[in-house]
Scaffold this motif. Structure first.
Motif, PDB file in Angstrom:
ATOM      1  N   VAL A  44     -11.990  28.732   2.276  1.00  0.00           N
ATOM      2  CA  VAL A  44     -12.947  28.490   3.354  1.00  0.00           C
ATOM      3  C   VAL A  44     -13.906  27.388   2.900  1.00  0.00           C
ATOM      4  O   VAL A  44     -14.096  27.175   1.700  1.00  0.00           O
ATOM      5  CB  VAL A  44     -13.723  29.780   3.726  1.00  0.00           C
ATOM      6  CG1 VAL A  44     -12.780  30.822   4.284  1.00  0.00           C
ATOM      7  CG2 VAL A  44     -14.476  30.331   2.521  1.00  0.00           C
ATOM      8  N   THR A  45     -14.515  26.692   3.866  1.00  0.00           N
ATOM      9  CA  THR A  45     -15.388  25.564   3.557  1.00  0.00           C
ATOM     10  C   THR A  45     -16.848  25.971   3.706  1.00  0.00           C
ATOM     11  O   THR A  45     -17.258  26.499   4.747  1.00  0.00           O
ATOM     12  CB  THR A  45     -15.101  24.376   4.478  1.00  0.00           C
ATOM     13  OG1 THR A  45     -13.730  23.993   4.319  1.00  0.00           O
ATOM     14  CG2 THR A  45     -16.004  23.192   4.152  1.00  0.00           C
ATOM     15  N   ILE A  46     -17.615  25.726   2.652  1.00  0.00           N
ATOM     16  CA  ILE A  46     -19.041  26.055   2.638  1.00  0.00           C
ATOM     17  C   ILE A  46     -19.828  24.744   2.651  1.00  0.00           C
ATOM     18  O   ILE A  46     -19.616  23.876   1.797  1.00  0.00           O
ATOM     19  CB  ILE A  46     -19.423  26.889   1.402  1.00  0.00           C
ATOM     20  CG1 ILE A  46     -18.443  28.059   1.224  1.00  0.00           C
ATOM     21  CG2 ILE A  46     -20.858  27.373   1.519  1.00  0.00           C
ATOM     22  CD1 ILE A  46     -18.372  28.997   2.408  1.00  0.00           C
ATOM     23  N   THR A  47     -20.727  24.599   3.596  1.00  0.00           N
ATOM     24  CA  THR A  47     -21.523  23.380   3.733  1.00  0.00           C
ATOM     25  C   THR A  47     -23.007  23.719   3.684  1.00  0.00           C
ATOM     26  O   THR A  47     -23.416  24.877   3.793  1.00  0.00           O
ATOM     27  CB  THR A  47     -21.204  22.668   5.059  1.00  0.00           C
ATOM     28  OG1 THR A  47     -21.482  23.558   6.141  1.00  0.00           O
ATOM     29  CG2 THR A  47     -19.760  22.223   5.106  1.00  0.00           C
ATOM     30  N   ILE A  81     -17.930  22.274   0.153  1.00  0.00           N
ATOM     31  CA  ILE A  81     -17.138  22.788  -0.975  1.00  0.00           C
ATOM     32  C   ILE A  81     -16.188  23.865  -0.471  1.00  0.00           C
ATOM     33  O   ILE A  81     -16.580  24.744   0.314  1.00  0.00           O
ATOM     34  CB  ILE A  81     -18.062  23.364  -2.068  1.00  0.00           C
ATOM     35  CG1 ILE A  81     -19.034  22.270  -2.553  1.00  0.00           C
ATOM     36  CG2 ILE A  81     -17.261  23.935  -3.233  1.00  0.00           C
ATOM     37  CD1 ILE A  81     -20.150  22.795  -3.408  1.00  0.00           C
ATOM     38  N   ASP A  82     -14.937  23.802  -0.902  1.00  0.00           N
ATOM     39  CA  ASP A  82     -13.939  24.806  -0.535  1.00  0.00           C
ATOM     40  C   ASP A  82     -13.881  25.892  -1.603  1.00  0.00           C
ATOM     41  O   ASP A  82     -13.796  25.599  -2.817  1.00  0.00           O
ATOM     42  CB  ASP A  82     -12.558  24.159  -0.393  1.00  0.00           C
ATOM     43  CG  ASP A  82     -12.496  23.180   0.779  1.00  0.00           C
ATOM     44  OD1 ASP A  82     -13.280  23.367   1.736  1.00  0.00           O
ATOM     45  OD2 ASP A  82     -11.693  22.234   0.723  1.00  0.00           O
ATOM     46  N   GLN A 111     -15.355  33.158   5.745  1.00  0.00           N
ATOM     47  CA  GLN A 111     -15.052  32.195   6.792  1.00  0.00           C
ATOM     48  C   GLN A 111     -15.884  30.931   6.539  1.00  0.00           C
ATOM     49  O   GLN A 111     -16.792  30.941   5.707  1.00  0.00           O
ATOM     50  CB  GLN A 111     -15.379  32.769   8.163  1.00  0.00           C
ATOM     51  CG  GLN A 111     -16.834  33.151   8.328  1.00  0.00           C
ATOM     52  CD  GLN A 111     -17.120  33.779   9.690  1.00  0.00           C
ATOM     53  OE1 GLN A 111     -16.263  33.784  10.554  1.00  0.00           O
ATOM     54  NE2 GLN A 111     -18.307  34.315   9.875  1.00  0.00           N
ATOM     55  N   ASN A 112     -15.563  29.859   7.243  1.00  0.00           N
ATOM     56  CA  ASN A 112     -16.353  28.637   7.099  1.00  0.00           C
ATOM     57  C   ASN A 112     -17.816  28.929   7.392  1.00  0.00           C
ATOM     58  O   ASN A 112     -18.151  29.494   8.440  1.00  0.00           O
ATOM     59  CB  ASN A 112     -15.841  27.546   8.048  1.00  0.00           C
ATOM     60  CG  ASN A 112     -14.443  27.088   7.687  1.00  0.00           C
ATOM     61  OD1 ASN A 112     -13.959  27.335   6.587  1.00  0.00           O
ATOM     62  ND2 ASN A 112     -13.787  26.411   8.621  1.00  0.00           N
TER      63      ASN A 112
END
Length: 819
Positions: free
Chosen positions: A30-33, A74-75, A102-103
């Motif tokens: 999942v992508t963390i921004t 970051i994934d 989840q993102n």
């Protein structure tokens, strides 16, 4: 510091790859921004580090760093994580037991400066002298030993793509139609060349070079924009820097920068005094011609200059953090200088056989005084949405220049003595109002709009007395009024690897040129659109390409407009033209940027077309002084100029102890135009100004770290030959040298620099005017300079991490793409 964070982040990422490579590859990521900013000022933190540690499987570690806007993406493998966000000299923030399945956008995290940690940090990665970015180059003055004890003019002469000629005139990529800004605002000096010589180099923080500006900038300056950023304090608590300089020829200087920052406000000031003696010299060997180009006679002229300047520069300001989203900045600037200039000219005359006939001696004693007062106020409001802000800016200034000169002229031919006095007093007021609004729209797009009003009045009072009798042809009061109102808007968006910034600027100009002595009034009104477009493509994470276009303007000013003669020479007289129209430039730039581990390479191809170019034409008046014809030079809108070129800039660090920076520029100029006038005998004279020329210049800077904390820096410059329609400027090589050593546990630095080691920095010209004169001249504005300086820092480290200055929108947003 950037290298340290990059190294740390690389290690984290390598560890992530190593650990994750041992796992079974069946997991979905999942992508963390999010975004990281400084708590007090809300400025983004570049290269801040983010680490994810899985609480159920400590071997699972992920990490990354923020980009130049403080954003990160970051994934990670779904799971429960302890998240650490940190930046050197700031207190780290930890988010514990965070479920990430989840993102997720973690929002904006504000880090607070740790004053205790700041004082303990000793080892910091040193910022390179030149930072290469796709849309601009940033020259960090503090890292350059070569300019210690020098002036802002010396600083610019070390900046990639920039050259400064023998008289202090600035050019960008060989084009002297350049706009110089100070802290994002137009310089309020009457003579920018003189102002740059009076500002100490130690007062500068960095210089930004923008070769193809966007619509948010003034359209003035067909060659581009140079923005000089002055020093301001950054750290919590009381801190500062003091620099003392002594040199030969006689030079003394003392500059201090002090800052006090609390949570509610930031106070800063820079004070500097300089005493400089700048001796120079020149000579011109001339062969005067008959109409058939046969020799009539000869004249050899030698000139020595003694220029003593004493200057004081000060600014004091405050950032007031009204609340978490609003900052009010006020800055007061004051500059004062006085000069005592002696110009001693010997003219030796020879007949057609080169037999000596007589000598004339002209001594020009000039006393000059200049004073500049400026107040700037800026209110910045950041709204809830990240990047959504409004900036209101006002700048109000007055400038006075007073020059009084006495010219004594003696001749051995008839033992006569004449005394002329010239008075040249100028006053200028400039008021600027500006509003900038930025609104992010969705993800990856941004809208901007703004207004700028620039209102300037310059009055030049010029008078000449010859042996106590006023000379009408040399006496006038010229009033120049300029009112420019501008509106701009631009929209930027990013789609995958493509970023686009489209802008349009409209400027309404109202110009008055009033000759008060003759009641001759000229008014010019015009309004123009200035579009701009920038397209950027990210080839990969280490390379990108861009294509940009802008339309620019160059308005005639000052000396170019004043039709009353200048008495600096009695045989070569300059006469301005009050009827000059502005010149317009269309500029296209194709750029490419590539980064390797030890090398950063930036190159560009550029093409400019300028219409109604100012061309200086020379013509005989029919008047003779002791048999020498008096020649007038005057600017007219004569030609169309085509300029194209290729340049590259690179930073290379083959070893940790050796840094190289190089810049190369090759350009081609083609001018189309012709001029016809009627000479004093009533005959028409045709001059063809069509010509094509090429030239180039290159600069190489080497910095070597030696044992015992000694640094050695060498700077070499070569300016290639450049031809024009009436002769050529010959090639010239020069070199600077500097050494520095840290002392007092790195709180102090001793530096020795030698400017123009071989005493070779000269303007060398060959001139040929058919039927008039053939000459060779060499002019050295300033002889070799040796300076010794001592820098002492208190409560601040040598290589402090730079942050973007607050206050002016133009400092913060230099054509960055949305993202």
């Amino acid at each position: 510091m950037k290298k340290f964070h990059f190294l740390l982040s690389t290690l984290v990422l390598l560890l992530t790859v190593t650990v994750f490579g041992q796992q079974k590859p069946a997991r979905t990521k999942v992508t963390i921004t999010g975004k990281i900013v400084e708590k007090t000022s809300k400025l983004q933190l570049e290269y801040a580090t983010i680490t994810f540690k899985n609480t159920q499987n400590p071997k699972l570690i992920f990490g990354g760093i923020t980009d130049n806007k403080g954003d990160y993406s970051i994934d990670v493998v779904p799971g429960i994580y302890d998240i650490t966000l940190e930046f050197i000299s700031f207190k780290p923030t930890t988010i514990s037991q965070k479920l990430l399945n989840q993102n997720t956008n973690l929002g904006t995290t504000a880090l607070e400066e740790d004053a205790t940690q700041l004082n303990e940090v000793v080892v910091r990665a040193e910022k390179t002298t030149v930072e290469i970015k796709l849309d601009k180059k940033v020259y960090n003055v503090g890292q350059d030993m070569m300019v210690k004890g020098g002036t802002a003019s010396d600083v610019l002469d070390n900046v990639p793509s920039v050259t400064v000629d023998a008289e202090g005139n600035v050019a960008l990529r060989g084009n002297d139609n350049v706009k110089v800004l100070i802290d994002g605002r137009p310089s309020n000096a009457i003579s920018i060349a003189d102002a740059l010589k009076s500002i100490p180099a130690d007062a500068l923080d960095k210089v930004e070079v923008i070769t193809n500006p966007s619509a948010r900038y003034d359209a003035e300056g067909g060659g581009g924009i140079i923005n000089i950023v002055l020093r301001k304090g950054k750290n919590l608590g009381l801190n500062g820097t003091v620099i003392a300089t002594a040199g030969d020829p006689e030079t003394y200087g003392l500059t201090g920068t002090v800052n006090y920052k609390a949570k509610e406000f930031n106070l800063f000031t820079t004070q500097g005094y300089n005493y400089r003696n700048n001796p120079g010299n020149a000579f011109t060997d001339s062969r005067y011609l008959n109409s058939d180009n046969s020799t009539r006679d000869f004249m050899n002229e030698t000139r020595t200059n003694e220029r003593l300047n004493k200057s004081y520069n000060a600014n004091i300001g405050m950032d007031w953090f009204l609340n978490e989203s609003t900052t009010w900045t006020n800055i007061f600037n004051y500059r004062r200088s006085s000069g005592d200039n002696r110009d001693n000219v010997f003219q030796n005359y020879y007949d057609v056989n080169h037999d000596y006939t007589y000598t004339r001696n002209r001594i020009n004693e000039e006393d000059s005084k200049s004073k500049n007062v400026e107040f700037n106020t800026t209110l910045t409001k950041n709204f809830k949405k990240d990047g959504h802000k409004l900036t209101l800016d006002g700048s109000f200034s007055t400038n006075t220049d007073k020059n009084l000169a006495q010219i004594t002229d003696t001749s051995t031919a008839n033992s006569t003595i004449s005394i002329d006095e010239t008075l040249n007093n100028q006053t200028q007021s400039r008021n600027t109002l500006q509003a900038d609004y930025v609104l992010p729209i969705g993800k990856g797009s941004q809208f901007e709009a703004g207004y700028r009003g620039n209102f300037m009045v310059n009055t030049t009072d010029y008078a000449v007395d010859s042996d106590g009798v006023p000379v009408p042809n040399f006496t006038n009061t010229l009033e120049y009024k300029e009112k420019v109102n501008a509106l701009y808007t631009q929209y930027g968006f990013k789609i995958k690897k493509f970023s686009t910034l489209l802008g349009l600027r409209w400027e309404d100009s109202d110009i008055d040129v009033n000759q008060l002595a003759t009641n001759d009034f000229t008014n010019k009104k015009y309004n123009n659109f200035f579009p701009s477009a920038i397209l950027n493509y990210e080839i990969d994470d280490k390379s990108s390409a861009s294509l940009s276009y802008s339309r620019r303007i160059q308005r005639p000013r000052g000396r170019q407009l004043n039709p009353f003669n200048n008495l600096s020479s009695n045989v070569n007289i300059f006469v301005g033209n009050p009827d000059l129209d502005p010149a317009f430039t269309d500029a296209i730039d194709l750029g490419y940027l590539k980064r390797w581990n030890k090398l950063t390479f930036n190159t560009s191809l550029y093409v400019n077309k300028t219409t109604d170019v100012f061309q200086f034409v020379r013509r005989e008046t029919g008047t003779f002084v002791n048999g020498v014809p008096v020649i007038i030079s005057s600017p007219i809108n004569l030609a169309t100029e085509y300029r194209s070129g290729f340049e590259f800039t690179l930073n290379y660090s083959p070893y940790k102890w050796w840094k190289l920076n190089s810049n190369f520029n090759f350009f081609y100029i083609q001018t189309d135009g012709d001029y016809t006038y009627t000479d004093f005998t009533g005959n028409p004279v045709f001059q063809d100004f069509d010509y094509k020329t090429t030239s180039w210049f290159t600069r190489l800077t080497s910095k070597v770290s030696l044992p015992y904390k000694i640094d050695w820096q060498t700077n070499m410059t070569y300016n290639g030959e450049q031809k024009n329609n009436q002769g050529s400027t010959l090639g010239n090589f020069s070199m600077n040298l500097a050494f520095s050593k840290d002392v007092f546990k790195d709180k102090g630095t001793v530096a020795l620099n030698v400017s123009d080691v071989f005493n070779s920095r000269k303007r060398i010209q060959d001139t040929y005017l058919s039927g008039v004169v053939e000459s060779h001249s060499e002019m050295q504005w300033r002889q070799r300079q040796i300076n010794l300086s001592f820098t002492y820092r208190f409560n601040v480290q040598k290589n402090e991490k730079d942050k973007k200055p607050k206050g002016n929108q133009q400092q913060d947003d230099n054509g960055d793409f949305p993202g």
